[in-house]
Scaffold this motif. Sequence first.
Motif, PDB file in Angstrom:
ATOM      1  N   CYS A   2       0.830  -1.209   0.000  1.00  0.00           N
ATOM      2  CA  CYS A   2       0.000   0.000   0.000  1.00  0.00           C
ATOM      3  C   CYS A   2       0.861   1.254   0.000  1.00  0.00           C
ATOM      4  O   CYS A   2       0.583   2.219  -0.723  1.00  0.00           O
ATOM      5  CB  CYS A   2      -0.926  -0.003   1.212  1.00  0.00           C
ATOM      6  N   TYR A  49       0.681   3.753  -3.330  1.00  0.00           N
ATOM      7  CA  TYR A  49      -0.095   4.972  -3.168  1.00  0.00           C
ATOM      8  C   TYR A  49       0.780   6.083  -2.579  1.00  0.00           C
ATOM      9  O   TYR A  49       1.167   6.024  -1.412  1.00  0.00           O
ATOM     10  CB  TYR A  49      -1.303   4.719  -2.263  1.00  0.00           C
ATOM     11  N   LYS A  69       0.055   8.932  -1.528  1.00  0.00           N
ATOM     12  CA  LYS A  69      -0.552   9.618  -0.397  1.00  0.00           C
ATOM     13  C   LYS A  69      -0.164   8.978   0.927  1.00  0.00           C
ATOM     14  O   LYS A  69      -0.196   9.631   1.979  1.00  0.00           O
ATOM     15  CB  LYS A  69      -2.080   9.610  -0.550  1.00  0.00           C
ATOM     16  N   HIS A 101      -7.081   5.451   5.600  1.00  0.00           N
ATOM     17  CA  HIS A 101      -6.381   5.477   4.316  1.00  0.00           C
ATOM     18  C   HIS A 101      -5.872   4.097   3.922  1.00  0.00           C
ATOM     19  O   HIS A 101      -5.955   3.712   2.750  1.00  0.00           O
ATOM     20  CB  HIS A 101      -5.231   6.475   4.371  1.00  0.00           C
ATOM     21  N   ALA A 115      -6.916   1.922   0.625  1.00  0.00           N
ATOM     22  CA  ALA A 115      -5.895   1.401  -0.285  1.00  0.00           C
ATOM     23  C   ALA A 115      -5.999  -0.114  -0.438  1.00  0.00           C
ATOM     24  O   ALA A 115      -5.885  -0.648  -1.547  1.00  0.00           O
ATOM     25  CB  ALA A 115      -4.503   1.789   0.228  1.00  0.00           C
ATOM     26  N   ASN A 166      -8.871  -0.924  -2.658  1.00  0.00           N
ATOM     27  CA  ASN A 166      -8.554  -0.695  -4.064  1.00  0.00           C
ATOM     28  C   ASN A 166      -7.670  -1.799  -4.635  1.00  0.00           C
ATOM     29  O   ASN A 166      -7.825  -2.205  -5.796  1.00  0.00           O
ATOM     30  CB  ASN A 166      -7.859   0.656  -4.227  1.00  0.00           C
ATOM     31  N   ILE A 216      -5.604   0.401  -9.036  1.00  0.00           N
ATOM     32  CA  ILE A 216      -4.314   0.897  -8.576  1.00  0.00           C
ATOM     33  C   ILE A 216      -4.176   2.352  -9.032  1.00  0.00           C
ATOM     34  O   ILE A 216      -4.066   2.638 -10.220  1.00  0.00           O
ATOM     35  CB  ILE A 216      -3.152   0.050  -9.133  1.00  0.00           C
ATOM     36  N   SER A 217      -4.171   3.265  -8.077  1.00  0.00           N
ATOM     37  CA  SER A 217      -4.144   4.680  -8.418  1.00  0.00           C
ATOM     38  C   SER A 217      -2.743   5.263  -8.421  1.00  0.00           C
ATOM     39  O   SER A 217      -2.547   6.373  -8.887  1.00  0.00           O
ATOM     40  CB  SER A 217      -5.001   5.472  -7.421  1.00  0.00           C
ATOM     41  N   GLY A 218      -1.770   4.524  -7.903  1.00  0.00           N
ATOM     42  CA  GLY A 218      -0.422   5.053  -7.833  1.00  0.00           C
ATOM     43  C   GLY A 218       0.540   4.233  -8.658  1.00  0.00           C
ATOM     44  O   GLY A 218       0.284   3.072  -8.981  1.00  0.00           O
ATOM     45  N   THR A 275      -2.528  11.171   7.463  1.00  0.00           N
ATOM     46  CA  THR A 275      -2.342   9.852   6.887  1.00  0.00           C
ATOM     47  C   THR A 275      -1.630   8.947   7.842  1.00  0.00           C
ATOM     48  O   THR A 275      -1.043   9.368   8.797  1.00  0.00           O
ATOM     49  CB  THR A 275      -1.522   9.931   5.595  1.00  0.00           C
TER      50      THR A 275
END
Length: 397
Positions: free
Chosen positions: A49, A53, A55, A364, A368, A371, A377-379, A397
């Motif tokens: 994670c 990500y 973030k 958070h 993650a 997801n 997968i956003s990152g 975070t």
Amino acid sequence: MNESNFSILPPNDEPEGDYRSIGPRRWLAAWLGSIAVVAFFGNTLVISCVILYPKLRTITNVFITSLAISDLLVSLTIPWIIVGLVSTRGWPLPDETCILVAVLRFTCSGSSVWHLVTIGTNRMFLITTSSATYRKIYSRVNTAIILFITWLIPFSVIIVPYAIGATRLGYDDGPHMCSDLEEIRPDGTEYSIHAYLAGSWLTCIPLCMVLCVYLRIYIYIRLHVRKQNAWSTGQQHRNTAVATVSATVEDAGSTDKEGANDAKGGSGSNTDGAQVQSNQPTERSAQNPIAAATKPPVKKGDTLETRITKNTFYVVLGFFMCMVPYGIIILDHNLGIKGTPLPQAFLLFNVCMNPLIYGTKHPHFRGAIRNIFSGRISGPLVMSNSVATASTDQGGT
């Protein structure tokens, strides 16, 4: 043939005590195996994670990732612990592997305790100090030094007594696992250097520090919430008084305007009156900017920051739940089964608790993980070599 000259021996010529404990040791091995599987995949998921990500790449999560790495390494030693646990002929592998397992187990288990100290201290400075002070304390260099000390302390506790000859490392026939073996003095007593060092530096000192840190956070949040509640109550009274005065002044002004319009006469009075009526909210806001601008602030106890701090405290609480049975069984040897390292069943369970807590409580990390399981997968799949400086976003975070 005289049958009295024969005796029935347990299989593999084991002593009777070991033979009787082989059944419980197998059950314990199955339990430790399940812990190893959950801990391996859970801590791998936490590390993934942070990698996936951006973030989640914050100062606090640097320590959480290091904690996940230590728990992951402990989970990798559990299969070797199982080998010694179910063996009926001692350690079946070379002695060097047993020494390595003992060093790795003591170092990683001890670093898990000290990671709780560093995470709690980080939360304390993040909540109780300004952003500038926090950034100064947790710069890249200082963060690296803190991590180095977090791993150095437990490694020194196990390696220094071994280097000076105060203890040996190898297979202990008592609990059937790779551990430290205290040297015997000439008077027949054992050296207890490693026991004292481990008891103080890997248990008592860090856990007392953790309690002090979270007590400081709790007191600060309680005081801050009380101040905010008092400020909100006082501000509401002031806003009520100002609104009452403003309403009185506006009513008087409206009466004067209506009288002036009536004096002018004609149909224009209705139009002007309608115009006055339509502009009343704007004029009221302009005449009373304090009542329009001041709003009760968000309570500190309800922020995301406080919820995340509570989640890190759950990790500490979970560790205490594993440490207390471990300490009780260590102190009272009559509890548990002879020849079975039952305390390790409680202590090693901690390595799979951290990812379970973060996966279900941390907002958070929970998003993650959701997801990742859903394939979103956003990152980028890139490991960042640098740690971003703490900022306002990092606090959440």
